[in-house]
Design a protein around this motif. Structure first.
Motif, PDB file in Angstrom:
ATOM      1  N   SER A 126       0.827  -1.202   0.000  1.00  0.00           N
ATOM      2  CA  SER A 126       0.000   0.000   0.000  1.00  0.00           C
ATOM      3  C   SER A 126       0.863   1.254   0.000  1.00  0.00           C
ATOM      4  O   SER A 126       2.079   1.207   0.169  1.00  0.00           O
ATOM      5  N   SER A 127       0.188   2.373  -0.177  1.00  0.00           N
ATOM      6  CA  SER A 127       0.861   3.662  -0.101  1.00  0.00           C
ATOM      7  C   SER A 127       1.494   3.815   1.276  1.00  0.00           C
ATOM      8  O   SER A 127       1.040   3.239   2.256  1.00  0.00           O
ATOM      9  N   LYS A 128       2.515   4.632   1.344  1.00  0.00           N
ATOM     10  CA  LYS A 128       3.200   4.827   2.619  1.00  0.00           C
ATOM     11  C   LYS A 128       2.493   5.832   3.515  1.00  0.00           C
ATOM     12  O   LYS A 128       2.883   6.019   4.667  1.00  0.00           O
ATOM     13  N   THR A 129       1.449   6.520   3.022  1.00  0.00           N
ATOM     14  CA  THR A 129       0.742   7.454   3.898  1.00  0.00           C
ATOM     15  C   THR A 129      -0.071   6.660   4.926  1.00  0.00           C
ATOM     16  O   THR A 129      -0.672   5.641   4.593  1.00  0.00           O
ATOM     17  N   PRO A 130      -0.103   7.118   6.157  1.00  0.00           N
ATOM     18  CA  PRO A 130      -0.796   6.359   7.211  1.00  0.00           C
ATOM     19  C   PRO A 130      -2.268   6.080   6.905  1.00  0.00           C
ATOM     20  O   PRO A 130      -2.753   4.983   7.185  1.00  0.00           O
ATOM     21  N   ILE A 131      -2.993   7.034   6.341  1.00  0.00           N
ATOM     22  CA  ILE A 131      -4.419   6.807   6.103  1.00  0.00           C
ATOM     23  C   ILE A 131      -4.634   5.765   5.014  1.00  0.00           C
ATOM     24  O   ILE A 131      -5.580   4.968   5.070  1.00  0.00           O
ATOM     25  N   GLU A 132      -3.754   5.703   4.026  1.00  0.00           N
ATOM     26  CA  GLU A 132      -3.860   4.672   2.989  1.00  0.00           C
ATOM     27  C   GLU A 132      -3.491   3.301   3.560  1.00  0.00           C
ATOM     28  O   GLU A 132      -4.067   2.287   3.172  1.00  0.00           O
ATOM     29  N   GLN A 133      -2.541   3.280   4.474  1.00  0.00           N
ATOM     30  CA  GLN A 133      -2.212   2.031   5.152  1.00  0.00           C
ATOM     31  C   GLN A 133      -3.412   1.534   5.955  1.00  0.00           C
ATOM     32  O   GLN A 133      -3.700   0.341   5.982  1.00  0.00           O
ATOM     33  N   LEU A 134      -4.107   2.456   6.595  1.00  0.00           N
ATOM     34  CA  LEU A 134      -5.291   2.087   7.365  1.00  0.00           C
ATOM     35  C   LEU A 134      -6.365   1.495   6.450  1.00  0.00           C
ATOM     36  O   LEU A 134      -6.984   0.485   6.781  1.00  0.00           O
ATOM     37  N   LYS A 135      -6.581   2.118   5.306  1.00  0.00           N
ATOM     38  CA  LYS A 135      -7.569   1.598   4.354  1.00  0.00           C
ATOM     39  C   LYS A 135      -7.202   0.190   3.901  1.00  0.00           C
ATOM     40  O   LYS A 135      -8.069  -0.691   3.805  1.00  0.00           O
ATOM     41  N   ALA A 136      -5.916  -0.043   3.634  1.00  0.00           N
ATOM     42  CA  ALA A 136      -5.458  -1.378   3.216  1.00  0.00           C
ATOM     43  C   ALA A 136      -5.654  -2.385   4.335  1.00  0.00           C
ATOM     44  O   ALA A 136      -6.102  -3.513   4.113  1.00  0.00           O
ATOM     45  N   PHE A 137      -5.318  -1.978   5.554  1.00  0.00           N
ATOM     46  CA  PHE A 137      -5.456  -2.859   6.715  1.00  0.00           C
ATOM     47  C   PHE A 137      -6.905  -3.289   6.901  1.00  0.00           C
ATOM     48  O   PHE A 137      -7.197  -4.472   7.096  1.00  0.00           O
ATOM     49  N   LEU A 138      -7.822  -2.327   6.841  1.00  0.00           N
ATOM     50  CA  LEU A 138      -9.236  -2.633   7.048  1.00  0.00           C
ATOM     51  C   LEU A 138      -9.823  -3.422   5.882  1.00  0.00           C
ATOM     52  O   LEU A 138     -10.679  -4.289   6.073  1.00  0.00           O
ATOM     53  N   GLY A 139      -9.354  -3.122   4.681  1.00  0.00           N
ATOM     54  CA  GLY A 139      -9.955  -3.722   3.501  1.00  0.00           C
ATOM     55  C   GLY A 139      -9.600  -5.178   3.265  1.00  0.00           C
ATOM     56  O   GLY A 139     -10.385  -5.923   2.665  1.00  0.00           O
ATOM     57  N   THR A 140      -8.451  -5.621   3.743  1.00  0.00           N
ATOM     58  CA  THR A 140      -8.005  -6.987   3.455  1.00  0.00           C
ATOM     59  C   THR A 140      -9.007  -8.026   3.934  1.00  0.00           C
ATOM     60  O   THR A 140      -9.342  -8.965   3.216  1.00  0.00           O
ATOM     61  N   GLY A 141      -9.510  -7.874   5.131  1.00  0.00           N
ATOM     62  CA  GLY A 141     -10.442  -8.847   5.691  1.00  0.00           C
ATOM     63  C   GLY A 141     -11.771  -8.910   4.969  1.00  0.00           C
ATOM     64  O   GLY A 141     -12.552  -9.837   5.182  1.00  0.00           O
ATOM     65  N   PHE A 142     -12.011  -7.927   4.086  1.00  0.00           N
ATOM     66  CA  PHE A 142     -13.272  -7.890   3.350  1.00  0.00           C
ATOM     67  C   PHE A 142     -13.047  -8.028   1.848  1.00  0.00           C
ATOM     68  O   PHE A 142     -13.895  -7.670   1.045  1.00  0.00           O
ATOM     69  N   SER A 143     -11.890  -8.585   1.513  1.00  0.00           N
ATOM     70  CA  SER A 143     -11.615  -8.925   0.112  1.00  0.00           C
ATOM     71  C   SER A 143     -12.328 -10.240  -0.194  1.00  0.00           C
ATOM     72  O   SER A 143     -12.722 -10.976   0.722  1.00  0.00           O
ATOM     73  N   PRO A 144     -12.541 -10.550  -1.470  1.00  0.00           N
ATOM     74  CA  PRO A 144     -13.321 -11.747  -1.839  1.00  0.00           C
ATOM     75  C   PRO A 144     -12.855 -13.035  -1.168  1.00  0.00           C
ATOM     76  O   PRO A 144     -13.682 -13.860  -0.771  1.00  0.00           O
TER      77      PRO A 144
END
Length: 202
Positions: free
Chosen positions: A86-104
């Motif tokens: 993911s992007s190195k910005t903290p908010i983009e890291q947060l989005k990646a962290f939260l989104g993984t568990g809701f990937s297909p």
């Protein structure tokens, strides 16, 4: 087959055999659920004898504990891989962290069934409950680490990190259960977006 052409026996380490049994238990949970899981079904699924299971595990509780670790490790490993990409910005890291568990891959019914079944098992099996809490805390600690980066970047208050971590963790658990009930993509996306909006607001 003659003595000279007989294939040599393959010997597996105890660690390899345990891993094989745990993976078989995971797939059995996906197929039949916790209530109908037995050592015999695991043995049949992995094409090994019952004796191997009783030799490598003291009881079915230990099998379930290790299966819970296995199921959670799949999610944790995928989460950390997505974070590294993911992007190195903290908010983009947060989005990646939260989104993984809701990937297909993690919204498939068979994977969710294992998670929910093991949550239920934790209510009556202390060893499974301890393992569940341990893995929950590890996941929460990773979330807090990212939230601390967001806080530092935006000069927020330390107390807000705990508030956000508790709220987000409860929201994620609720979203998994809601998805299992309704399979509503829009509701799932709204829930994840709500977590990000809350972080931005606080």
């Amino acid at each position: 087959m003659t003595e000279n052409t007989r294939k040599p026996r393959t010997f597996r380490s105890s660690q390899d055999r345990r891993a094989e049994i745990i993976e078989a238990a995971f797939h059995c949970l996906q197929e039949v659920g916790y209530a109908r899981l037995t050592a015999r079904k695991i043995a049949e699924h992995s094409h090994i004898s019952l004796g191997h299971i009783t030799y490598h595990f003291k009881d079915m509780n230990e099998v379930l504990v290790e299966t819970y670790r296995y199921a959670s490790r799949i999610l944790l490993d995928a989460t950390f891989q997505d974070l590294s990409r993911s992007s190195k910005t903290p908010i983009e890291q947060l989005k990646a962290f939260l989104g993984t568990g809701f990937s297909p891959a993690f919204l498939k019914r068979d994977y969710l069934r294992v998670r929910i079944d093991l949550w239920s098992a934790a209510l009556s099996h202390e060893e499974i409950a301890l393992t569940e809490r341990e893995l929950y805390e590890r996941y929460r600690a990773s979330l807090i680490e990212i939230l601390e980066k967001v806080r530092a970047e935006r000069r927020g208050r330390a107390a807000d990190v705990t508030l956000l971590a508790d709220t987000i963790m409860a929201t994620l658990d609720g979203l998994w259960l809601d998805w299992e009930r309704r399979h509503d993509d829009g509701a799932m996306r709204n829930g994840l977006d709500g977590c990000i909006r809350l972080v931005n607001a606080v």
